[in-house]
Motif scaffolding. Sequence first.
Motif, PDB file in Angstrom:
ATOM      1  N   ASN A  60       8.615  61.851 -13.100  1.00 52.79           N
ATOM      2  CA  ASN A  60       8.680  62.115 -11.655  1.00 52.79           C
ATOM      3  C   ASN A  60       9.531  63.339 -11.307  1.00 52.79           C
ATOM      4  OD1 ASN A  60       6.989  59.973 -10.884  1.00 52.79           O
ATOM      5  ND2 ASN A  60       8.695  58.510 -10.993  1.00 52.79           N
ATOM      6  N   GLY A  61       9.971  64.070 -12.348  1.00 54.18           N
ATOM      7  CA  GLY A  61      10.658  65.341 -12.101  1.00 54.18           C
ATOM      8  C   GLY A  61      12.152  65.247 -11.896  1.00 54.18           C
ATOM      9  N   TYR A  62      12.797  64.113 -12.295  1.00 54.42           N
ATOM     10  CA  TYR A  62      14.256  63.997 -12.151  1.00 54.42           C
ATOM     11  C   TYR A  62      14.939  65.058 -13.009  1.00 54.42           C
ATOM     12  CZ  TYR A  62      18.945  61.962 -12.243  1.00 54.42           C
ATOM     13  OH  TYR A  62      20.294  61.767 -12.141  1.00 54.42           O
ATOM     14  N   ASP A  63      15.976  65.728 -12.466  1.00 54.36           N
ATOM     15  CA  ASP A  63      16.574  66.872 -13.153  1.00 54.36           C
ATOM     16  C   ASP A  63      18.058  66.672 -13.441  1.00 54.36           C
ATOM     17  OD1 ASP A  63      16.269  69.434 -14.295  1.00 54.36           O
ATOM     18  OD2 ASP A  63      17.218  70.345 -12.547  1.00 54.36           O
ATOM     19  N   GLY A  64      18.534  65.416 -13.393  1.00 56.68           N
ATOM     20  CA  GLY A  64      19.964  65.187 -13.581  1.00 56.68           C
ATOM     21  C   GLY A  64      20.284  64.546 -14.916  1.00 56.68           C
ATOM     22  N   GLU A  65      21.549  64.159 -15.058  1.00 57.79           N
ATOM     23  CA  GLU A  65      22.015  63.536 -16.296  1.00 57.79           C
ATOM     24  C   GLU A  65      21.844  62.029 -16.219  1.00 57.79           C
ATOM     25  OE1 GLU A  65      26.378  63.137 -17.872  1.00 57.79           O
ATOM     26  OE2 GLU A  65      25.620  65.092 -18.515  1.00 57.79           O
ATOM     27  N   ILE A  66      21.507  61.410 -17.350  1.00 53.45           N
ATOM     28  CA  ILE A  66      21.254  59.969 -17.415  1.00 53.45           C
ATOM     29  C   ILE A  66      21.987  59.394 -18.619  1.00 53.45           C
ATOM     30  CG2 ILE A  66      19.432  58.366 -18.178  1.00 53.45           C
ATOM     31  CD1 ILE A  66      17.586  59.741 -16.153  1.00 53.45           C
ATOM     32  N   THR A  67      22.459  58.137 -18.498  1.00 50.16           N
ATOM     33  CA  THR A  67      23.103  57.446 -19.618  1.00 50.16           C
ATOM     34  C   THR A  67      22.209  56.305 -20.082  1.00 50.16           C
ATOM     35  OG1 THR A  67      25.324  57.988 -18.827  1.00 50.16           O
ATOM     36  CG2 THR A  67      25.147  56.172 -20.372  1.00 50.16           C
ATOM     37  N   ILE A  68      22.062  56.189 -21.403  1.00 43.61           N
ATOM     38  CA  ILE A  68      21.201  55.165 -22.000  1.00 43.61           C
ATOM     39  C   ILE A  68      21.884  54.642 -23.258  1.00 43.61           C
ATOM     40  CG2 ILE A  68      19.883  56.922 -23.284  1.00 43.61           C
ATOM     41  CD1 ILE A  68      17.407  55.167 -22.925  1.00 43.61           C
ATOM     42  N   ILE A  69      21.676  53.363 -23.575  1.00 43.00           N
ATOM     43  CA  ILE A  69      22.288  52.766 -24.774  1.00 43.00           C
ATOM     44  C   ILE A  69      21.189  52.348 -25.739  1.00 43.00           C
ATOM     45  CG2 ILE A  69      23.648  50.833 -25.660  1.00 43.00           C
ATOM     46  CD1 ILE A  69      25.226  50.847 -23.116  1.00 43.00           C
ATOM     47  N   GLY A  70      21.386  52.688 -27.017  1.00 47.71           N
ATOM     48  CA  GLY A  70      20.380  52.309 -28.002  1.00 47.71           C
ATOM     49  C   GLY A  70      20.957  52.166 -29.399  1.00 47.71           C
ATOM     50  N   LYS A  71      20.140  51.591 -30.277  1.00 46.89           N
ATOM     51  CA  LYS A  71      20.509  51.367 -31.678  1.00 46.89           C
ATOM     52  C   LYS A  71      19.835  52.416 -32.546  1.00 46.89           C
ATOM     53  CE  LYS A  71      19.980  47.816 -35.292  1.00 46.89           C
ATOM     54  NZ  LYS A  71      19.425  46.475 -35.560  1.00 46.89           N
ATOM     55  N   VAL A  72      20.604  53.015 -33.481  1.00 46.05           N
ATOM     56  CA  VAL A  72      20.047  54.035 -34.375  1.00 46.05           C
ATOM     57  C   VAL A  72      19.102  53.358 -35.363  1.00 46.05           C
ATOM     58  CG1 VAL A  72      20.549  55.842 -36.062  1.00 46.05           C
ATOM     59  CG2 VAL A  72      22.148  55.434 -34.162  1.00 46.05           C
ATOM     60  N   VAL A  73      17.843  53.825 -35.387  1.00 49.25           N
ATOM     61  CA  VAL A  73      16.861  53.244 -36.313  1.00 49.25           C
ATOM     62  C   VAL A  73      16.433  54.238 -37.394  1.00 49.25           C
ATOM     63  CG1 VAL A  73      15.998  51.561 -34.659  1.00 49.25           C
ATOM     64  CG2 VAL A  73      14.973  53.837 -34.730  1.00 49.25           C
ATOM     65  N   ASP A  74      16.714  55.515 -37.190  1.00 47.40           N
ATOM     66  CA  ASP A  74      16.315  56.501 -38.201  1.00 47.40           C
ATOM     67  C   ASP A  74      17.040  57.825 -37.929  1.00 47.40           C
ATOM     68  OD1 ASP A  74      14.984  57.567 -40.373  1.00 47.40           O
ATOM     69  OD2 ASP A  74      13.279  58.263 -39.171  1.00 47.40           O
ATOM     70  N   THR A  75      17.359  58.569 -38.995  1.00 45.06           N
ATOM     71  CA  THR A  75      17.925  59.914 -38.859  1.00 45.06           C
ATOM     72  C   THR A  75      17.248  60.834 -39.864  1.00 45.06           C
ATOM     73  OG1 THR A  75      19.701  59.530 -40.474  1.00 45.06           O
ATOM     74  CG2 THR A  75      20.184  59.010 -38.171  1.00 45.06           C
ATOM     75  N   GLU A  76      17.200  62.128 -39.549  1.00 45.93           N
ATOM     76  CA  GLU A  76      16.638  63.088 -40.499  1.00 45.93           C
ATOM     77  C   GLU A  76      17.176  64.493 -40.246  1.00 45.93           C
ATOM     78  OE1 GLU A  76      12.439  64.016 -40.134  1.00 45.93           O
ATOM     79  OE2 GLU A  76      12.402  63.243 -38.071  1.00 45.93           O
ATOM     80  N   LEU A  77      17.292  65.265 -41.326  1.00 49.31           N
ATOM     81  CA  LEU A  77      17.638  66.671 -41.257  1.00 49.31           C
ATOM     82  C   LEU A  77      16.359  67.481 -41.416  1.00 49.31           C
ATOM     83  CD1 LEU A  77      20.922  67.083 -43.357  1.00 49.31           C
ATOM     84  CD2 LEU A  77      20.619  67.595 -40.935  1.00 49.31           C
ATOM     85  N   ILE A  78      16.111  68.363 -40.481  1.00 48.71           N
ATOM     86  CA  ILE A  78      14.889  69.173 -40.502  1.00 48.71           C
ATOM     87  C   ILE A  78      15.282  70.629 -40.725  1.00 48.71           C
ATOM     88  CG2 ILE A  78      12.830  69.829 -39.194  1.00 48.71           C
ATOM     89  CD1 ILE A  78      13.412  67.306 -37.433  1.00 48.71           C
ATOM     90  N   HIS A  79      14.537  71.341 -41.555  1.00 44.34           N
ATOM     91  CA  HIS A  79      14.796  72.756 -41.799  1.00 44.34           C
ATOM     92  C   HIS A  79      13.684  73.594 -41.173  1.00 44.34           C
ATOM     93  CE1 HIS A  79      17.283  70.794 -44.877  1.00 44.34           C
ATOM     94  NE2 HIS A  79      18.049  71.872 -44.779  1.00 44.34           N
ATOM     95  N   VAL A  80      14.081  74.449 -40.230  1.00 42.49           N
ATOM     96  CA  VAL A  80      13.131  75.327 -39.551  1.00 42.49           C
ATOM     97  C   VAL A  80      13.681  76.749 -39.580  1.00 42.49           C
ATOM     98  CG1 VAL A  80      11.917  75.840 -37.394  1.00 42.49           C
ATOM     99  CG2 VAL A  80      12.380  73.455 -38.035  1.00 42.49           C
ATOM    100  N   ASN A  81      12.934  77.660 -40.213  1.00 45.91           N
ATOM    101  CA  ASN A  81      13.361  79.071 -40.295  1.00 45.91           C
ATOM    102  C   ASN A  81      14.802  79.206 -40.790  1.00 45.91           C
ATOM    103  OD1 ASN A  81      10.864  79.906 -39.276  1.00 45.91           O
ATOM    104  ND2 ASN A  81      11.583  79.729 -37.146  1.00 45.91           N
ATOM    105  N   LYS A  82      15.084  78.532 -41.895  1.00 44.61           N
ATOM    106  CA  LYS A  82      16.396  78.582 -42.555  1.00 44.61           C
ATOM    107  C   LYS A  82      17.522  77.962 -41.722  1.00 44.61           C
ATOM    108  CE  LYS A  82      15.360  82.716 -45.275  1.00 44.61           C
ATOM    109  NZ  LYS A  82      15.801  84.086 -45.646  1.00 44.61           N
ATOM    110  N   LYS A  83      17.167  77.254 -40.648  1.00 48.51           N
ATOM    111  CA  LYS A  83      18.164  76.580 -39.824  1.00 48.51           C
ATOM    112  C   LYS A  83      18.001  75.073 -39.935  1.00 48.51           C
ATOM    113  CE  LYS A  83      19.120  80.107 -36.342  1.00 48.51           C
ATOM    114  NZ  LYS A  83      19.193  80.410 -34.893  1.00 48.51           N
ATOM    115  N   GLU A  84      19.149  74.362 -39.936  1.00 46.46           N
ATOM    116  CA  GLU A  84      19.128  72.909 -40.000  1.00 46.46           C
ATOM    117  C   GLU A  84      19.142  72.303 -38.608  1.00 46.46           C
ATOM    118  OE1 GLU A  84      21.049  70.959 -44.025  1.00 46.46           O
ATOM    119  OE2 GLU A  84      22.337  71.336 -42.304  1.00 46.46           O
ATOM    120  N   ILE A  85      18.310  71.290 -38.410  1.00 46.60           N
ATOM    121  CA  ILE A  85      18.292  70.534 -37.156  1.00 46.60           C
ATOM    122  C   ILE A  85      18.492  69.064 -37.505  1.00 46.60           C
ATOM    123  CG2 ILE A  85      16.923  69.870 -35.139  1.00 46.60           C
ATOM    124  CD1 ILE A  85      15.345  72.482 -35.508  1.00 46.60           C
TER     125      ILE A  85
END
Length: 725
Positions: A60-85
Amino acid sequence: MSSELLKSIQYIKTIGPKRAESFAKIGIHTIKDLLYYFPSRYLDRTNTLKSIEVLKYVINGYDGEITIIGKVVDTELIHVNKKEIFKAKLKDSTGFFECIWFQGTKYFKDIFKEGDYFAVSSKPVLTRYGHLQFVHPDFDKVTEDESNEFLNTGKIIPFYRLPKQLRQTNIGDFSLRRIIQIALKDYSKYLEETLPSFLISKNNFLSITDTIKNLHFPTNYNELETARKRIKYEEIFYFECLVAQKKYFRVANDVNTPFKIKTSLVKDFLSTLNFELTKSQLKVLHEIRLDLENSKPMNRLLQGDVGSGKTIVALISMLIAIDNHSQCAFLVPTEILADQHFKTFSKLLNSFNIKIDLLISSVKKSEKDKIINSIKKGDTKILIGTHAIIEDNIEFNNLGLVVIDEQHRFGVIQRYKLVSKGRLPNTLVMTATPIPRTLSMTLYGDLDVSIIDEMPKNRKPVKTVLRSENKLNEIYNFILQKNKEGYQTFIVFPLVEESEKLELKAATKYYEEIKNKNLPSLRIGLIHGKLSWQEKEKIMFDFANKNYDVLVSTTVIEVGIDIPDANIIVINDAERFGLSQLHQLRGRVGRSEKQAYCILVTKNELALKSNNVNFNFEYLSSTEIEKHKAAIRLNAMIKYNNGFELAEIDFKLRGPGNIFGTEQSGLPNFRYINIVEDYEIISNAKEDAFLIINNDPNLTNISNHTIKKNLEEHFSSQKIFSSIA
């Protein structure tokens, strides 16, 4: 105070001697210290959403900051153009969302572990694959139990500052909360009330026990705000009690010989002036005269905007003192300003038999010895000078009035040394830097305050405009046209030498460019901070005598002589200056009946933003204020000519420590009160403190026993007393 609260925190469950050492490193030694270690922020359910709700907001186009709570289910390191994400995938009961970082990936990889719960705050976006994503969000780790309790009950979760000393002994957010919960359960019953019952009742405060409990673990935000109000009030209340006592006992114990206007000296002087005093100046003079006619020494702060006429008020006050056979000392921060005041006073008092002397470090020893002898004999009636006049070998015969100009540039000890050279002299401290009302109430609570809030008659407000750098040629053409009407111009640059780091124009470099390329038909002068004060003064007087059409300058012209035809000031790289400094620079022009102009020059995009956005603090978050500081300053300069309005904005942008400098500010390090924002609390506390002290200065009444006890136990440190000396 109960001995239980003074026990070492090692006796609290789960702490022990080793962890107690870590707490000691951050200043927490006793159980009481721990109970007063309040959260730095809170997480409130009213600001959180489920992932499905966030998704609807984004769509709906909201443009502000929001707080949300969640449980970590997965993580990953991605390499794009010699940079880590680094990417972390989290879920709540309604769906999934991602957090992504492009920098500090190794750090975040160590933080976000599968199975852990986090509260995440940021502006949400949708990826091209339809994933809900938060880029570089703020986050707080919470336990599963806390998360469930939080979501089900709406409980507010506190977060504390966790210095490395605590983290090194495996104390995290959750463990610190548990430690404080245990401390509250076992030891809050030993807390003793720190305010008298009549103040608690009058202000509808919680008890100290309920206040501390609610500051740590509030049930709702109303309770939290009530507790915050109480702890802030208490801190500033005791400070104001000290200020009130200082003022009371100074007035009670000091008895002076009252001044009277004995001859026609003041009247004769006023008749020599070629201008009329403003109503505001006359009002202030009346306040000063009443002080001087009192048997109690005057201790007054005179505030006045740039060019409002404080100096002439000070001089008339000195004439009253001289009329009563007293000497006057006028302390100023710089030699060039001292010399200019000396020349001005000498000219104004030319037809009166009043000896004026100038004492600055560059005065030759033979001449200095003569002046010192004249001061000691009482022949010198007005002594103008810098720090040289507070040296030990300066002795007055009868010092009756001390005037301190730009008082914030002098420390407490320096002011005291000058005042102590007389027997209870009257004191007038002046500032052209308007002081915000909350700062004035705290820092100058023991002074009587006078304000000159009116400019001399026929003065037109300076027209202030903001222009981008690509308009410089138009600005130079404007200077040329106005020069034909007799206008002179200041062109200000931030630095003397080139700085590659800041990429600022250098006055020395651009002086040559302006002289040879931009304004070759005009006479161009140059002034900067590396010149001696005598060289600076000569250049300023040459400019005043119209030997130059344009003066290229750094900020050394911030305080200077009046030059009636200097009615254009161009301030380059305006975003690099503070708001107070910009206003001081603007005060260099507009000292005549002519229309004056202040042209602020800045980067093209910043000029566009500042000219087109009306910034309002009520609707800006602290993050937005920090992000737009430069634009807010420039926008305020265009909008306001009044220094007091600008001072309030500057205060909000910079805070109390940076207005006059931390060392000179005279303020203790308040832990709870916000000097910038808490005006009502400060005002209320000051009113209560002064009423109590005026009625019972020694706090001997039984009803004030708690106040006396707390002042002696907690607020009588040398640091606090010296800060208001």
